[in-house]
Enzyme design. Structure first.
Site, PDB file in Angstrom:
ATOM      1  N   ASP A  33      -1.167 -52.719 -55.286  1.00 11.48           N
ATOM      2  CA  ASP A  33      -0.792 -53.067 -53.929  1.00 11.48           C
ATOM      3  C   ASP A  33       0.218 -52.021 -53.446  1.00 11.48           C
ATOM      4  O   ASP A  33       0.726 -51.210 -54.223  1.00 11.48           O
ATOM      5  CB  ASP A  33      -0.227 -54.503 -53.870  1.00 11.48           C
ATOM      6  CG  ASP A  33      -0.360 -55.088 -52.474  1.00 11.48           C
ATOM      7  OD1 ASP A  33      -0.350 -56.317 -52.350  1.00 11.48           O
ATOM      8  OD2 ASP A  33      -0.489 -54.302 -51.505  1.00 11.48           O
TER       9      ASP A  33
HETATM   10  C1  GLC Z   1      -0.066 -55.215 -48.223  1.00  5.60           C
HETATM   11  C2  GLC Z   1      -0.699 -56.448 -48.824  1.00  5.60           C
HETATM   12  C3  GLC Z   1      -2.115 -56.219 -49.282  1.00  5.60           C
HETATM   13  C4  GLC Z   1      -2.791 -55.225 -48.358  1.00  5.60           C
HETATM   14  C5  GLC Z   1      -2.118 -53.891 -48.597  1.00  5.60           C
HETATM   15  C6  GLC Z   1      -2.686 -52.790 -47.678  1.00  5.60           C
HETATM   16  O1  GLC Z   1       1.269 -55.122 -48.610  1.00  5.60           O
HETATM   17  O2  GLC Z   1      -0.007 -57.111 -49.863  1.00  5.60           O
HETATM   18  O3  GLC Z   1      -2.772 -57.499 -49.305  1.00  5.60           O
HETATM   19  O4  GLC Z   1      -4.179 -55.144 -48.634  1.00  5.60           O
HETATM   20  O5  GLC Z   1      -0.711 -53.953 -48.442  1.00  5.60           O
HETATM   21  O6  GLC Z   1      -2.371 -53.069 -46.348  1.00  5.60           O
END
Ligand code: GLC
Length: 754
Positions: free
Chosen positions: A293
């Protein structure tokens, strides 16, 4: 394009060579694997690491090339083939520009995979996932994902960071809006429907997206519902509640996983070998890739698990994180870690292989610009097809919670209707929290939806703002807890009305990532507004617009009509109006328990009985002194404008399965849908089992007086459970079988399962 032709010639050549050996090699690789291996054979260590590097969109690709700072470095890495993926670059022209750099300026011209959070729609928003889950309509949910994929793919996207399959029992956590609620069986079925909707049957189809099961794992069990917080769970909860939706998504062929920000039992998920290598890639033999993430590799430093960026890169790579989203750790540190022998090149090659496989399956090597069709972008995005699907999904997501004296449906003519609430005219909040590509103020509001019914006299007053604005932090809302200056306008129209419709709840950014709440009541002065209007007119229909269960206990005790309308996306107001006026008979069922008070949280239907169940006359049993154990509304609950009767529940053993049948009759005056739910209780087991577990459901539609016998077959898959060693086991013995239109059904029988 020249580069990609040369690359393909090289691949064909190596592939051709492999063909000679293929017939003699013991392990017959399929064509895809051979193409990937052919490419890997000509890649440098740095180029393989480049595939493991994902950057956020970094410059206005329609503008001049950046010359300094992060953007310049990212641009340089793109040209050198040191970027495998980008996120948040959208629109055919923008995607074409970055893809052109990767394909035509780098040595091997390996195309990028373009990721985006297509969570519930792209530009056209469908209902938030928790709302869609309330439909229990797997076909509609799959269709919704298909439409989202078609629209996003038309904008150049080929990978979505969805479905989120985190189970959660805690409405304080803002991201419950993004999942499928509290139950692993329902969550698994819905997760599969979304994966199949996004990916279709052929990933090379330019209307499909690679999907991503996230957040692996236990993110929804953050302590105290605070986002990113510690998750400490026992093995039985991990194996029986948290992991099943991920395993189902894997079995459905989801191409990617995303790990999670939280630590699980002391280990940050991004660096958790047990989760990513032992379970996902080991026990489950997963062949896709895991993306971290946002920045979660670097966050192992504040977690107190990595001493610096290099150590974080080492821990993440060795534990099975294949791609680094925005930590800049892999691209800067992995090559030296390999040279120092701290990370083996085999692991790098394995990660690159997993990523390249998905790119081949997407057809990006045949045509890196296949998702960049400007004509298609113009015709598909925002089309009638998209909005029709969004409206259909929205209607099916609405849950009727209360309908005393049949205040609903509203009469279609001759009525004075007062519509009250800031959310009734809000054209943004229905788009929910994940509305990145949606146009501002593009949702149909409740006011607009109700104005379409012209034979009533409709008046509108805001009553009170929900929030006053934002602090200087991005989207940190300042709630309105003081301004009641518009109460009088609301009172004035309520006094003259036959029926009052009040749209209250949360604005779009009060749920979602980083939006946890310690209180689950109606935010700001809305509760006071509701009670004030109630004093002058008791004929109120409360329409909730919210991203999570709320403690609306006073409303349940006093307000005759209550409709749960979540955040329903672009067609919200039309869907709500069609339900309020009876043009669609509500059929939704709650995917998550509604608490009576926040003190009960986490509260869920599939709880354990404990050694001191109740109620008992003496004090020594598991309960509160100041609150009941019962929820306000249970999991699986939802009313209809008609009614249903269940009878003749029958069960029987049948070669290791349990056959269940029941007769349902529509005992009301209008056609209606019902979600028939079947629950089990394994009375005695070697690991204690919940008092109820959903193990089957069927959505049916019956005309007035029509009856239908529904049958279920409960197999070992439904009757078994995981022990604390992670083994799936099935034990004979006494089972209770429950069936009905909600988890609190008392229609049950017992069987001695053999
Ligand atoms: C965010 C979220 C994740 C998302 C990623 C890209 O922090 O936790 O679910 O897909 O970053 O935006």
């Amino acid at each position: 394009m020249r580069k990609i032709l040369i690359l393909n010639l090289v691949i064909v050549f190596f592939f051709g060579c492999n063909q000679q050996t293929a017939t003699t090699s013991t392990k017959k690789l399929n064509d895809l694997d051979q193409k990937v291996d052919s490419l890997l054979n000509i890649m440098t260590l740095e180029e393989k690491i480049g595939q493991m590097n994902q950057y956020n969109g970094f410059w206005d690709v329609t503008g001049p090339v950046p010359s300094n700072g992060d953007a310049a470095k990212k641009y340089e890495h793109l040209k050198k083939g040191l970027v495998g993926s980008m996120l948040n670059v959208r629109g055919v022209e923008n995607v074409r520009k970055v893809q052109k750099i990767a394909v035509e300026e780098s040595r091997l011209g390996i195309p990028l995979i373009i990721g985006f959070d297509v969570i519930h729609g792209y530009e056209t928003q469908s209902p938030i996932p928790l709302a869609e889950s309330a439909s229990w309509d797997l076909k509609a949910i799959k269709k919704s994902a298909q439409m989202a994929a078609k629209e996003a793919a038309a904008a150049g996207i080929n990978w979505t960071f969805a479905p989120m399959v985190d189970i959660s029992r805690d409405a304080r956590w803002g991201r419950v809006m993004e999942g499928a609620g509290e139950d692993p069986f329902l969550g698994s079925k819905i997760g599969v429907a979304r994966v199949e909707g996004f990916q279709g049957k052929d990933l090379s189809n330019p209307y499909t997206l690679a999907a991503c099961a996230k957040h692996f794992a236990a993110y929804g069990f953050a302590e105290s519902g605070k986002d990113y917080n510690t998750a400490d769970v026992g093995l039985s909860t991990l194996y029986n509640t948290i992991l099943p939706p991920f395993k189902s998504a894997h079995e459905a062929g989801v191409k990617t996983f995303m790990n999670s920000f939280n630590e699980l039992n002391g280990i940050p998920a991004t660096g958790d070998k047990f989760l990513q290598r032992d379970i996902l890639k080991g026990k489950w033999h997963y062949e896709g890739f895991v993306v971290s993430d946002w920045g979660s590799i670097m966050e192992m430093i504040p977690h107190g698990y990595a001493k610096d960026k290099k150590h974080a890169a080492e821990l993440a790579a060795n534990s099975g994180s294949d791609m680094d989203m925005e930590s800049y750790a892999y691209v800067n540190e992995l090559a030296s870690l390999v040279k120092e022998g701290k990370v083996s090149e085999e692991l790098i090659t394995d990660s690159a292989r997993r990523i390249l496989r998905v790119k081949f399956e997407l057809g990006l090597f045949e045509d890196p610009y296949k998702y960049c069709n400007s004509d298609r972008e113009k015709t598909v995005i925002g089309s009638k097809e998209m909005h029709d699907a969004a409206l259909d999904m929205a209607k099916k997501s609405i849950v009727l919670l209360k309908n005393s004296n049949n205040i609903l449906p509203l009469k279609k003519s001759g009525q004075k209707i007062a519509l009250i609430g800031a959310l009734a005219s809000d054209k943004n909040s229905p788009l929910g929290n994940w509305r990145l590509a949606a146009k501002d103020n593009s949702a149909i509001s409740v006011l607009e939806g109700m104005q379409a019914y012209k034979d009533n006299e409709l008046s509108y007053a805001e009553g009170a703002a929900v929030y006053l604005g934002e602090t200087n932090f991005p989207s940190e809302l300042v709630l309105n807890t003081t301004d009641k200056s518009k109460f009088n306008e609301a009172i004035a129209i309520a006094k003259k009305a036959d029926v009052v419709v009040m749209v209250l709840g949360e604005v779009g950014y009060q749920s979602g990532e980083a939006r946890s709440r310690a209180d689950l009541g109606l935010p700001g002065v809305q509760q006071e507004l509701l009670e004030t209007v109630y004093k002058v007119n008791k004929n109120i229909v409360l329409v909730l617009n919210n991203g999570r269960p709320l403690t609306i206990t006073w409303a349940d005790e006093n307000i005759p009509g209550i409709v749960e309308a979540w955040q329903l996306g672009s067609q919200s107001g039309n869907a709500i109006a069609q339900v309020l006026y009876g043009d669609y008979n509500p059929s939704g069922k709650l995917p998550m328990t509604f608490p009576r008070s926040v003190g009960q949280v986490p509260i869920y239907y599939n709880y354990k009985n404990t050694g001191r169940p109740g109620p008992k006359r003496e004090v020594f049993w598991s309960h509160y002194q100041d609150e009941t154990n019962k929820p306000l509304y249970p999991f699986g609950y939802g009313l209809s404008y008609t009614s249903f009767d269940y009878k003749d529940l029958k069960v029987s053993n049948s070669s290791g399965n349990i056959n269940v049948s029941v007769e349902i009759t529509n005992t009301g005056q209008v056609k209606g849908k019902e979600v028939v739910q079947v629950y089990i209780r394994d009375i005695i087991a070697s690991v204690t089992r919940p008092v109820k577990e959903l193990k089957g459901f069927e959505l049916i539609e019956l005309t007035p007086s029509e009856s239908k016998t529904i049958t279920f077959q409960l197999t070992k898959k439904e009757l078994g459970f995981y022990n604390n060693q992670g083994d799936f086991i099935v034990e004979p013995g006494e089972f209770q079988i429950f069936i009905g239109g909600s988890s609190d059904t008392n229609l049950k029988t017992t069987i001695d399962y053999k």
